[in-house]
Structure formats: C-alpha cells, structure tokens
Write a protein that holds these residues in place. Structure first.
Motif, short mmCIF file in Angstrom:
data_model
loop_
_atom_site.label_atom_id
_atom_site.label_comp_id
_atom_site.label_asym_id
_atom_site.label_seq_id
_atom_site.Cartn_x
_atom_site.Cartn_y
_atom_site.Cartn_z
N ASN A 56 33.60 46.14 25.33
CA ASN A 56 32.82 45.25 26.30
C ASN A 56 33.53 44.01 26.70
OD1 ASN A 56 30.37 46.12 23.88
ND2 ASN A 56 30.40 46.99 25.81
N VAL A 57 33.85 43.28 25.67
CA VAL A 57 34.49 41.87 25.97
C VAL A 57 35.94 41.92 25.64
CG1 VAL A 57 34.15 39.29 25.80
CG2 VAL A 57 32.22 40.92 25.17
N VAL A 58 36.83 41.54 27.04
CA VAL A 58 38.26 41.49 26.66
C VAL A 58 38.82 40.19 26.89
CG1 VAL A 58 40.57 42.37 27.70
CG2 VAL A 58 38.48 44.11 27.39
N VAL A 59 39.70 39.85 25.93
CA VAL A 59 40.08 38.35 26.00
C VAL A 59 41.66 38.64 26.37
CG1 VAL A 59 40.26 35.91 24.80
CG2 VAL A 59 38.52 37.70 24.16
N ALA A 60 42.09 38.21 27.61
CA ALA A 60 43.16 38.57 27.97
C ALA A 60 44.14 37.59 28.41
CB ALA A 60 43.31 39.48 28.93
N THR A 61 45.41 37.46 28.42
CA THR A 61 46.44 36.75 29.11
C THR A 61 46.89 37.40 30.28
OG1 THR A 61 48.31 37.63 27.82
CG2 THR A 61 47.50 35.73 26.91
N PRO A 62 47.06 36.52 31.28
CA PRO A 62 47.23 37.06 32.70
C PRO A 62 47.99 38.33 32.96
CG PRO A 62 46.98 34.86 32.88
CD PRO A 62 47.18 34.98 31.44
N GLY A 63 49.49 37.99 32.40
CA GLY A 63 50.42 38.99 32.69
C GLY A 63 50.31 40.24 32.11
N ARG A 64 49.88 40.33 31.00
CA ARG A 64 49.58 41.71 30.25
C ARG A 64 48.58 42.50 30.89
NH1 ARG A 64 50.86 44.83 25.59
NH2 ARG A 64 53.09 43.99 25.82
N LEU A 65 47.47 41.65 31.25
CA LEU A 65 46.30 42.13 31.87
C LEU A 65 46.56 42.84 33.15
CD1 LEU A 65 43.11 42.76 31.77
CD2 LEU A 65 42.93 40.36 33.19
N ILE A 66 47.15 42.09 33.82
CA ILE A 66 47.69 42.76 35.33
C ILE A 66 48.64 44.04 35.09
CG2 ILE A 66 49.35 42.24 37.20
CD1 ILE A 66 48.20 39.52 37.24
N ALA A 67 49.43 43.91 34.17
CA ALA A 67 50.25 44.97 33.84
C ALA A 67 49.20 46.47 33.69
CB ALA A 67 51.13 45.04 32.67
N HIS A 68 48.21 46.27 32.92
CA HIS A 68 47.36 47.28 32.80
C HIS A 68 46.52 47.72 33.99
CE1 HIS A 68 47.75 47.99 28.28
NE2 HIS A 68 47.45 46.63 27.92
N LEU A 69 46.07 46.42 34.69
CA LEU A 69 45.45 46.66 35.77
C LEU A 69 46.00 47.82 36.85
CD1 LEU A 69 43.37 43.30 36.46
CD2 LEU A 69 42.60 45.39 35.68
N ARG A 70 47.25 47.24 37.10
CA ARG A 70 48.17 47.81 38.00
C ARG A 70 48.06 49.43 37.80
NH1 ARG A 70 52.90 43.66 38.51
NH2 ARG A 70 51.70 42.37 40.21
N LEU A 71 47.93 49.83 36.48
CA LEU A 71 48.34 51.36 36.11
C LEU A 71 46.87 52.00 36.55
CD1 LEU A 71 50.49 50.84 33.16
CD2 LEU A 71 51.15 51.75 35.45
N GLY A 72 45.91 51.39 36.89
CA GLY A 72 44.91 52.03 37.48
C GLY A 72 43.93 52.69 36.54
N SER A 104 32.72 42.14 30.40
CA SER A 104 33.05 40.66 30.25
C SER A 104 34.49 40.45 30.00
CB SER A 104 32.33 39.91 29.19
OG SER A 104 31.08 40.68 29.19
N LEU A 105 35.08 39.55 30.82
CA LEU A 105 36.56 39.28 30.97
C LEU A 105 36.86 37.87 30.54
CD1 LEU A 105 39.54 39.85 31.27
CD2 LEU A 105 39.10 39.87 33.70
N ILE A 106 37.61 37.40 29.71
CA ILE A 106 37.96 36.01 29.34
C ILE A 106 39.43 35.81 29.53
CG2 ILE A 106 37.77 34.17 27.52
CD1 ILE A 106 35.50 35.87 26.40
N VAL A 107 39.94 35.24 30.54
CA VAL A 107 41.27 34.94 30.67
C VAL A 107 41.71 33.77 30.17
CG1 VAL A 107 42.97 34.96 32.54
CG2 VAL A 107 41.04 36.41 32.90
N VAL A 108 42.81 33.69 29.43
CA VAL A 108 43.19 32.45 28.60
C VAL A 108 44.74 32.42 28.82
CG1 VAL A 108 41.72 32.69 26.94
CG2 VAL A 108 43.72 33.68 26.50
N PRO A 109 45.23 31.19 28.69
CA PRO A 109 46.89 30.97 29.00
C PRO A 109 47.79 31.58 27.77
CG PRO A 109 46.04 28.83 28.30
CD PRO A 109 44.83 29.85 28.49
#
Ligand code: ADP
Ligand code: MG
Length: 422
Positions: A125-141, A73-78
């Motif tokens: 299970n559940v990650v509450v994330a701000t967009p920029g930091r999440l993308i930084a992690h996602l990009r690293l694969g 579960s992913l919760i994206v917040v500003p």
C-alpha cells in the motif's frame, strides 16, 4: 490538542498512544485536519516538529476508512536513512491495521532489488522511496501506479538542493493526476513555492514560524584555529562527563576519517565512529544502530545525517566547522533537543568561517554566545565581522535573471587601467 480530537480511527489512536504521542505538535494540529479533508498541502516547519506524523496519520486514516487496494500511497524522500526511518514510523502507526508498507532505496545488494520489486508488483500500500531507485523500478514497467491517490514529497527543500527536481518530474509522469499531494519542507525558499505551484492543486499553505533552532537548544560557539579543535573536544568532554550521545558534524567527507582517528588517539577510552554517504548502506545502518543504542558515544557525520534523521537523546551537537548553507546549521542543531527536550549545540569557528557564521546569525535572528577558548589551548582567532564591501561581491547584480559575477571584476580592472573605455 490531543489526537482523540482529530476524529481518527480507534486502531490508529491506539498505535499513537503506544508510540507515546500525547499532544499534537503545532504543525500536526494545523495540518492534520486539513490533510484529512483531502486537500493538497504545502507545510513548512522546522526540523524536529513532527512533520512525519502530519502526513502519515491522514494517509492511514484514509486507507483504513476508504479501503486500500494495491499501491495507494507514495512518499518520496531524499535519503535512504530517511526512507527507512519513515517506514519504521509508518509500521508503528499502522500496527493495528492491515496496511502494508515498504522502503525502496538504492543499495548494494541484489536481494534488496528483488524484494523491492516484489513489494511494488504485489501491491504494497504505502511505499517510501528515494527518487533514483524508484525511477529505476518505474522504468521497467511492472509497477502498477493507477491506484496511487496520495503523494508526499518530504524534505522537499533538501530534494531540490540535491538536484532531484528532474527525477521528481519524471515520477509525476507515472502517477495519476487525480490524487492528494502534500509537500513538506523545513524552509520556504522561492524554489519550493515554484515547485509547489506547479504540482499542487489549490494547496492549503501551513507554515509554523521561520526556521530557527528549537527553543530547548543551548547554542554557543568557540573561535578556534583548525589545529586547536581536537583539544577543544577533549576540553568539552571533560566538562560534560555525563553526555553519552554526541554528534559531531563536518562539511567535508574527507575529514571524517581524520577526526575519528584524532579523537581515538587523543582522548582515552572514548568510543567514536564516523559515517558519510561514502559508506556502504549496511555499514551506515550498523554505525547508526550502535550510536542509537549508545554503544558509541561520539558519531562524526556529514550533513547527509543532519536532515530528517531522528535519533533520540543526543545531548550535544558539535559543529566541527561552520556549514556552508545557513539552513544546514538549523538542521544540524535540530538533531539535539527533539520535540521539546533539552540539548546543546557548540560550533567551532575558524577565521575563514566567520562570514558563514554571520549569515547563520542573520538567519536565526540571534547572536550566538562566543565562549573564551581555554587558556591552555593558546590564542584563539578574533571574532571580527567582515566589512560590508566583501558582502557586495556576493550579491553581484543580476542580468537576465542570472548573477553577473564578472561585472565587478571588469569594473575594477577598468578603473585600474584608468577607465580607458569611458
Ligand atoms: P520533522 O520531520 O519535522 O523533522 P519528525 O516527524 O521526525 O520531525 O519528529 C521528530 C521527533 O518527534 C520524532 O522522534 C517523533 O517520533 C517525535 N514526535 C513527533 N510528533 C510527536 C508528538 N505529537 N508527541 C511526541 N513526540 C512526537
Ligand atoms: Mg521530517
């Protein structure tokens, strides 16, 4: 309606009662059953109406009944503050379950990064994330996203305002298409509908009234010149000695420091601190903690704080200036009188701020009482609604979908020159 009536797991019910939630709020009553059926949801309700629990409870219910394997579960917040706050609420609701969660947001310490990376690789299970930091992690694969079955976009209107639309689209590229998506917003602007149309599948739309400050807030305003504002705060404090938690908003980051200093120098014995997005993360948290604990009586903040952040027991919100965006007024004022409590909001209106305040009164469909400035403060500016013609300039005609700001100016120039072209 009580939470028992939702047919949710005993472990969640127990946690809900520990959190002193007795009756479901209107948005919870409408949206929780719909979300529990697995529908995509687009929900719109004003700040402070309990939207967080509206998505957390159905997510947790699904995890405890259908099992949770890895990152589900992913919760994206500003903002970071909101990520932390939602994670805290989540920890409360999931206290009697095995669900794990983590807030992932940009910070200044490498320690945060490694800890977040571990959470994201070890299948929290559940990650509450701000967009920029999440993308930084996602990009690293290393983030395994294939188990994600819930996506929440909270404060979607704020995320659009803050320019996160491209980030959100990038994030969508990493997560499975087959999932439940829920979008929450305090306002239903056309852009929100557009975004919803593009990412939700046959969504259930749930909307509770239009954005207006909660009924429990007593709203008033003073006309005041900028140089009268600190004395006006002194006057308001003297009138309300029992107010122990006061939030002052300003639209300008640069003003925070000088407001804090002036209050500190002019008003004896009052505890006051400032907070803005310029502060380091840990500094912000500490300032917020002291304010929450009522060690600091007055907190001066920018609008970063006005959305989502939930601090109980704020007696008074003072708008040191009128927010640029009328919706921000509702969000600022929504910091007091959370969930049916009483509170007060006072706005200082300078001459230049009158047009902005007129737009606010239009939005909230109400005229806010203008109180007379105390005599010892001198003459106040006069409340005068600007003439129609200045309005027209604002709503310049659209051409190819874009506002044509230049049309009127050139028209005017032409007419000055006696319309040589006609
Ligand atoms: P929103 O996201 O709509 O601005 P929140 O979810 O932050 O609102 O909720 C505002 C406050 O109301 C929080 O302190 C929350 O704990 C409280 N709250 C929410 N739902 C209930 C409820 N059903 N009963 C009591 N308090 C509630
Ligand atoms: Mg919220």
């Amino acid at each position: 309606m009580t939470f028992e009536e939702f047919n949710i797991d005993e472990r969640l019910l127990e946690a809900i009662s520990y959190m002193h939630f007795e009756k479901a709020s209107p948005i919870q009553e409408k949206a929780i059953p719909v979300a529990m059926e697995g529908n995509d949801v687009l929900a719109c309700a004003q700040t402070g109406t309990g939207k967080t629990a509206t998505f957390l409870i159905p997510i947790l219910q699904d995890l405890v009944t259908n099992g949770a394997h890895g990152f589900t579960s992913l919760i994206v917040v500003p903002t970071r503050e909101l990520a932390i706050q939602i994670d805290q609420e989540l920890q409360g609701f999931s206290y009697f379950t095995d669900t794990t969660s983590k807030a992932v947001y940009g910070g200044d310490k490498g320690m945060d990064w490694d800890e977040q990376k571990r959470a994201l690789t070890e299948g929290t299970n559940v990650v509450v994330a701000t967009p920029g930091r999440l993308i930084a992690h996602l990009r690293l694969g290393y983030v395994k996203c294939n188990n994600i079955r819930h996506l929440v976009l909270d404060e979607a209107d704020r995320m659009l305002d803050m320019g996160f639309i491209d980030d959100i689209r990038q994030i969508l590229g990493y997560i499975p298409k087959k999932r439940q998506t829920m979008m929450f917003s305090a306002t239903m602007a056309p852009e929100i509908r557009k975004l919803a149309n593009s990412i939700l599948v046959e969504p259930q739309m749930i909307s509770i009234a239009i954005a207006k400050p909660a009924e429990g807030v007593k709203q008033s305003a003073y006309m005041a010149h900028p140089y009268q504002k600190i004395d006006l705060i002194t006057h308001i404090l003297a009138q309300n000695p029992d107010y122990d938690s006061i939030l002052i908003f300003t639209s300008t980051k640069k003003l925070i420091h000088s407001i804090v200093n002036s209050i500190h120098n002019h008003i004896k014995g009052v505890t006051v601190e400032g907070i803005s997005s310029d502060f380091e993360q840990n500094e912000r948290e500490e300032v917020l903690l002291r304010f929450k604990a009522k060690q600091t009586r007055i907190l001066v903040a920018t609008d970063v704080l006005s959305r989502g952040i939930d601090i109980k027991g704020i007696n008074l919100v003072i708008n040191f200036d009128v927010p640029r965006d009328a919706a921000d007024y509702v969000h600022r004022v929504g910091r007091t009188a959370r969930a049916d409590a009483k509170g007060e909001a006072i706005t200082f209106i300078s001459e230049a701020d009158i047009p902005k305040f007129v737009r606010i009164e239009t939005l909230i469909e109400k005229s806010v009482e203008k109180l007379p400035l105390p005599q010892e403060l001198g003459e106040a500016p006069i409340w005068k609604i600007p003439a129609e013609k200045s309005k027209k300039r604002f709503y310049g005609k659209r051409k190819n979908g874009k506002r044509n700001f230049f049309r009127r100016k050139s028209d005017k120039e032409n007419s000055k020159k006696g319309n040589p072209k006609q």
